[in-house]
Write a protein that holds these residues in place. Sequence first.
Motif, PDB file in Angstrom:
ATOM      1  N   TRP A 235      -8.742 -13.434 -10.833  1.00  0.00           N
ATOM      2  CA  TRP A 235      -8.644 -13.997 -12.172  1.00  0.00           C
ATOM      3  C   TRP A 235      -8.860 -15.486 -12.083  1.00  0.00           C
ATOM      4  CZ3 TRP A 235      -4.304 -12.904  -9.330  1.00  0.00           C
ATOM      5  CH2 TRP A 235      -3.420 -13.950  -9.129  1.00  0.00           C
ATOM      6  N   GLU A 236      -9.100 -16.067 -13.270  1.00  0.00           N
ATOM      7  CA  GLU A 236      -9.237 -17.511 -13.355  1.00  0.00           C
ATOM      8  C   GLU A 236      -8.757 -17.943 -14.724  1.00  0.00           C
ATOM      9  OE1 GLU A 236     -13.423 -18.309 -12.924  1.00  0.00           O
ATOM     10  OE2 GLU A 236     -13.945 -17.363 -14.820  1.00  0.00           O
ATOM     11  N   HIS A 237      -8.414 -19.214 -14.818  1.00  0.00           N
ATOM     12  CA  HIS A 237      -8.085 -19.813 -16.096  1.00  0.00           C
ATOM     13  C   HIS A 237      -9.282 -20.670 -16.478  1.00  0.00           C
ATOM     14  CE1 HIS A 237      -3.669 -19.423 -14.676  1.00  0.00           C
ATOM     15  NE2 HIS A 237      -4.083 -18.312 -15.246  1.00  0.00           N
ATOM     16  N   TYR A 238      -9.627 -20.677 -17.758  1.00  0.00           N
ATOM     17  CA  TYR A 238     -10.760 -21.489 -18.177  1.00  0.00           C
ATOM     18  C   TYR A 238     -10.344 -22.402 -19.319  1.00  0.00           C
ATOM     19  CZ  TYR A 238     -11.471 -17.951 -21.879  1.00  0.00           C
ATOM     20  OH  TYR A 238     -11.309 -17.102 -22.940  1.00  0.00           O
ATOM     21  N   GLU A 239     -11.026 -23.532 -19.424  1.00  0.00           N
ATOM     22  CA  GLU A 239     -10.716 -24.515 -20.459  1.00  0.00           C
ATOM     23  C   GLU A 239     -11.015 -23.924 -21.824  1.00  0.00           C
ATOM     24  OE1 GLU A 239     -10.388 -28.245 -20.154  1.00  0.00           O
ATOM     25  OE2 GLU A 239      -9.961 -28.107 -18.026  1.00  0.00           O
ATOM     26  N   HIS A 240     -10.119 -24.198 -22.768  1.00  0.00           N
ATOM     27  CA  HIS A 240     -10.312 -23.769 -24.141  1.00  0.00           C
ATOM     28  C   HIS A 240      -9.736 -24.865 -25.016  1.00  0.00           C
ATOM     29  CE1 HIS A 240      -9.899 -21.453 -27.851  1.00  0.00           C
ATOM     30  NE2 HIS A 240     -10.940 -20.798 -27.385  1.00  0.00           N
ATOM     31  N   THR A 241     -10.346 -25.107 -26.152  1.00  0.00           N
ATOM     32  CA  THR A 241     -10.019 -26.236 -27.022  1.00  0.00           C
ATOM     33  C   THR A 241      -8.585 -26.751 -26.873  1.00  0.00           C
ATOM     34  OG1 THR A 241     -11.454 -25.096 -28.573  1.00  0.00           O
ATOM     35  CG2 THR A 241     -10.442 -27.125 -29.333  1.00  0.00           C
ATOM     36  N   ALA A 242      -7.592 -25.996 -27.331  1.00  0.00           N
ATOM     37  CA  ALA A 242      -6.210 -26.484 -27.301  1.00  0.00           C
ATOM     38  C   ALA A 242      -5.354 -25.739 -26.284  1.00  0.00           C
ATOM     39  CB  ALA A 242      -5.595 -26.351 -28.688  1.00  0.00           C
ATOM     40  N   ASP A 243      -5.831 -24.634 -25.822  1.00  0.00           N
ATOM     41  CA  ASP A 243      -5.030 -23.777 -24.957  1.00  0.00           C
ATOM     42  C   ASP A 243      -5.715 -23.558 -23.612  1.00  0.00           C
ATOM     43  OD1 ASP A 243      -2.860 -23.160 -26.816  1.00  0.00           O
ATOM     44  OD2 ASP A 243      -4.367 -22.065 -27.954  1.00  0.00           O
ATOM     45  N   ILE A 244      -5.383 -22.430 -23.021  1.00  0.00           N
ATOM     46  CA  ILE A 244      -6.004 -22.044 -21.750  1.00  0.00           C
ATOM     47  C   ILE A 244      -6.452 -20.596 -21.889  1.00  0.00           C
ATOM     48  CG2 ILE A 244      -3.820 -21.304 -20.703  1.00  0.00           C
ATOM     49  CD1 ILE A 244      -4.892 -22.482 -18.064  1.00  0.00           C
ATOM     50  N   GLY A 245      -7.630 -20.295 -21.401  1.00  0.00           N
ATOM     51  CA  GLY A 245      -8.119 -18.926 -21.430  1.00  0.00           C
ATOM     52  C   GLY A 245      -7.801 -18.234 -20.120  1.00  0.00           C
ATOM     53  N   VAL A 246      -7.683 -16.927 -20.176  1.00  0.00           N
ATOM     54  CA  VAL A 246      -7.423 -16.133 -18.979  1.00  0.00           C
ATOM     55  C   VAL A 246      -8.546 -15.115 -18.857  1.00  0.00           C
ATOM     56  CG1 VAL A 246      -5.809 -14.606 -17.795  1.00  0.00           C
ATOM     57  CG2 VAL A 246      -4.931 -16.370 -19.339  1.00  0.00           C
ATOM     58  N   ARG A 247      -9.142 -15.065 -17.669  1.00  0.00           N
ATOM     59  CA  ARG A 247     -10.270 -14.154 -17.433  1.00  0.00           C
ATOM     60  C   ARG A 247      -9.979 -13.376 -16.159  1.00  0.00           C
ATOM     61  NH1 ARG A 247     -14.820 -17.823 -17.643  1.00  0.00           N
ATOM     62  NH2 ARG A 247     -14.798 -17.552 -19.883  1.00  0.00           N
ATOM     63  N   GLY A 248     -10.082 -12.044 -16.238  1.00  0.00           N
ATOM     64  CA  GLY A 248      -9.863 -11.198 -15.072  1.00  0.00           C
ATOM     65  C   GLY A 248     -11.122 -10.430 -14.721  1.00  0.00           C
ATOM     66  N   TYR A 249     -11.348 -10.266 -13.414  1.00  0.00           N
ATOM     67  CA  TYR A 249     -12.517  -9.545 -12.920  1.00  0.00           C
ATOM     68  C   TYR A 249     -12.069  -8.408 -12.016  1.00  0.00           C
ATOM     69  CZ  TYR A 249     -14.955 -13.892 -14.149  1.00  0.00           C
ATOM     70  OH  TYR A 249     -15.441 -14.988 -14.805  1.00  0.00           O
ATOM     71  N   GLY A 250     -12.850  -7.337 -11.999  1.00  0.00           N
ATOM     72  CA  GLY A 250     -12.568  -6.248 -11.088  1.00  0.00           C
ATOM     73  C   GLY A 250     -13.784  -5.373 -10.896  1.00  0.00           C
ATOM     74  N   SER A 251     -13.766  -4.593  -9.828  1.00  0.00           N
ATOM     75  CA  SER A 251     -14.893  -3.684  -9.604  1.00  0.00           C
ATOM     76  C   SER A 251     -14.794  -2.483 -10.539  1.00  0.00           C
ATOM     77  CB  SER A 251     -14.952  -3.246  -8.139  1.00  0.00           C
ATOM     78  OG  SER A 251     -13.710  -2.734  -7.721  1.00  0.00           O
ATOM     79  N   THR A 252     -13.612  -2.297 -11.158  1.00  0.00           N
ATOM     80  CA  THR A 252     -13.437  -1.251 -12.164  1.00  0.00           C
ATOM     81  C   THR A 252     -12.808  -1.876 -13.408  1.00  0.00           C
ATOM     82  OG1 THR A 252     -11.190  -0.695 -11.454  1.00  0.00           O
ATOM     83  CG2 THR A 252     -13.013   0.509 -10.389  1.00  0.00           C
TER      84      THR A 252
END
Length: 141
Positions: free
Chosen positions: A4-21
């Motif tokens: 997973w990673e956190h990404y910049e977002h206007t006022a908050d923080i985004g959360v992005r998860g990756y997986g092979s499934t």
Amino acid sequence: MKTWEHYEHTADIGVRGYGSTLEEAFEAVALGLFDVMVDVRKVEPKECREVEVEEEDLEALLYSFLEELLVLHDMEGLVFGDIKVEIGKTENGYKLKAKACGEALSEKHEPKEEVKAITYHDMKIEKLPDGRWMAQFVPDL
């Protein structure tokens, strides 16, 4: 492999998860959610909780799943660092069963942000060109 990673977002923080499934992407984004609140690497799997949700589409499924985990955090003071997810098709959509393991929140987890709510903001679930799955959203802090 889930990440997973956190990404910049206007006022908050985004959360992005990756997986092979798809399941791994859901697991990863859930761990990313808890990593907004604490250092998940310091969470030990001392207690487990089971979560089941059923929804018509994958976005609603992700929302309900994360909301259930956040309710467990708010009601029982738990943080999770190990999450296993199973997703199946149903007649009306999808059903998710998860086992989340963690422990009571303490200073050892290095508390960071408080997540107030799960949102549909910037929510996306997709299969990437490389075959991996990605799930993302922006929590309300």
